[in-house]
Design an enzyme around this catalytic site. Structure first.
Site, PDB file in Angstrom:
ATOM      1  N   ASP A   1      15.521   4.279  35.583  1.00 57.88           N
ATOM      2  CA  ASP A   1      15.938   4.382  33.986  1.00 57.88           C
ATOM      3  C   ASP A   1      15.310   5.572  33.197  1.00 57.88           C
ATOM      4  O   ASP A   1      14.299   5.871  33.352  1.00 57.88           O
ATOM      5  CB  ASP A   1      15.472   3.169  33.288  1.00 57.88           C
TER       6      ASP A   1
ATOM      7  N   ASP B   1      10.372  10.309  34.147  1.00 55.68           N
ATOM      8  CA  ASP B   1      10.334  10.759  32.774  1.00 55.68           C
ATOM      9  C   ASP B   1       9.266  10.070  31.989  1.00 55.68           C
ATOM     10  O   ASP B   1       9.326  10.491  30.829  1.00 55.68           O
ATOM     11  CB  ASP B   1      11.816  10.131  32.386  1.00 55.68           C
TER      12      ASP B   1
ATOM     13  N   ASP C   1      12.509   7.946  40.078  1.00 64.37           N
ATOM     14  CA  ASP C   1      12.739   6.944  39.116  1.00 64.37           C
ATOM     15  C   ASP C   1      14.244   6.537  38.611  1.00 64.37           C
ATOM     16  O   ASP C   1      14.989   7.384  39.165  1.00 64.37           O
ATOM     17  CB  ASP C   1      11.804   7.238  37.857  1.00 64.37           C
TER      18      ASP C   1
END
Length: 270
Positions: free
Chosen positions: A26, A211, A24
């Site tokens: 961001d 996250d 991922d």
């Protein structure tokens, strides 16, 4: 980690063996506020030196990842939450068009005060995200999904039921909720790409870093899943078996975990 299995796969694939890192952006590779990945640059170069493929799996648009392509950060790009896969010489479109996601948002608007990217100016997106106006313009160029924010009272479960009726689902990301074609998610797109790569390489060891909840589908199918904290000691609650908890937020946690895993792989295969 089963290093014997890794060695066995290398032998069975006649020397062709691939290690792939799926990440991922961001809050995972990129700092959640500044979008910097400076503290991860040494591990990115380390991956390149070891011929480890870096595959970006993001909610960002195809326009937004152009800068990463120019910097040679990523070999494949899965954009808009799994709705499209961009390979070096081809593209796989997996999701329904943007207007369908907008129609779902309009239905949700009938029940709750929400605002989508299609309702926002580039300046508004910049103020919410911290992106530059130029990057906010790229973020608005959506082909499949609609990010939105609630402006008042909002019931996620009821909104999900509305989306479900139209063949969509809602994922919660770092800053926004995302309306996504039910037939798409990060996990399905990653599996699609892994299957294609396996036909070429025979055997692949997968490392995944994320996250948030939107990353759960692809982290679940990784050989080595890694969860990056929002802050030190604060992690999103995910249903992923044997997930590693990186000790630091992005990008330092990404850098730390990549180096740790590569060191373990080298030690285990020697």
């Amino acid at each position: 980690m089963n290093y014997d299995r890794i060695k066995k796969n290398e032998t069975e694939s006649k020397g062709e063996f691939m290690i792939a890192v799926f990440t991922d952006l961001d809050g995972t590779l990129l700092d959640n506020k500044t979008y910097s990945f400076d503290k991860a640059k040494t591990s990115i170069e380390l991956l390149k030196s070891k011929n480890v493929s870096l595959i970006v799996v993001t909610t960002k648009t195809a326009d937004e990842i152009e800068d990463f392509k120019r910097q040679e950060i990523g070999e494949f790009f899965i954009v808009e939450t799994g709705c499209e896969i961009i390979a070096p010489d081809e593209c796989f479109k997996l999701g329904k068009g943007y207007r369908h996601a907008r129609e779902v948002l309009i239905k949700i608007k009938e029940k709750f005060p929400v605002k989508g990217f299609g309702d926002m100016s580039e300046k508004e997106i910049s103020e919410i995200t911290g992106l530059s106006l130029e990057n906010s313009k790229k973020a608005k160029k959506r082909k499949y999904t609609e990010p939105f924010i609630p402006l008042g009272e909002f019931d996620l479960q009821e909104a999900e039921q509305i989306a479900e009726r139209y063949g969509y689902r809602i994922y919660r990301g770092g800053r926004f909720y995302h309306i996504v074609d039910k037939e798409c998610d990060k996990g399905k797109a990653v599996k699609f790409l892994i299957d294609k790569l396996k036909r070429k390489y025979g055997s692949i060891l997968t490392i995944g870093l994320g996250d948030s909840k939107v990353d759960e589908p692809f982290l679940k199918i990784m050989d080595i899943p890694v969860l990056i904290p929002k802050k030190i000691g604060i992690y999103e609650k995910l249903d992923v078996e044997n997930v590693r908890l990186s000790p630091y937020p992005a990008p330092l946690g990404w850098d730390y975990s990549i180096k740790e895993i590569l060191n373990e792989l080298e030690a285990g295969s020697s």
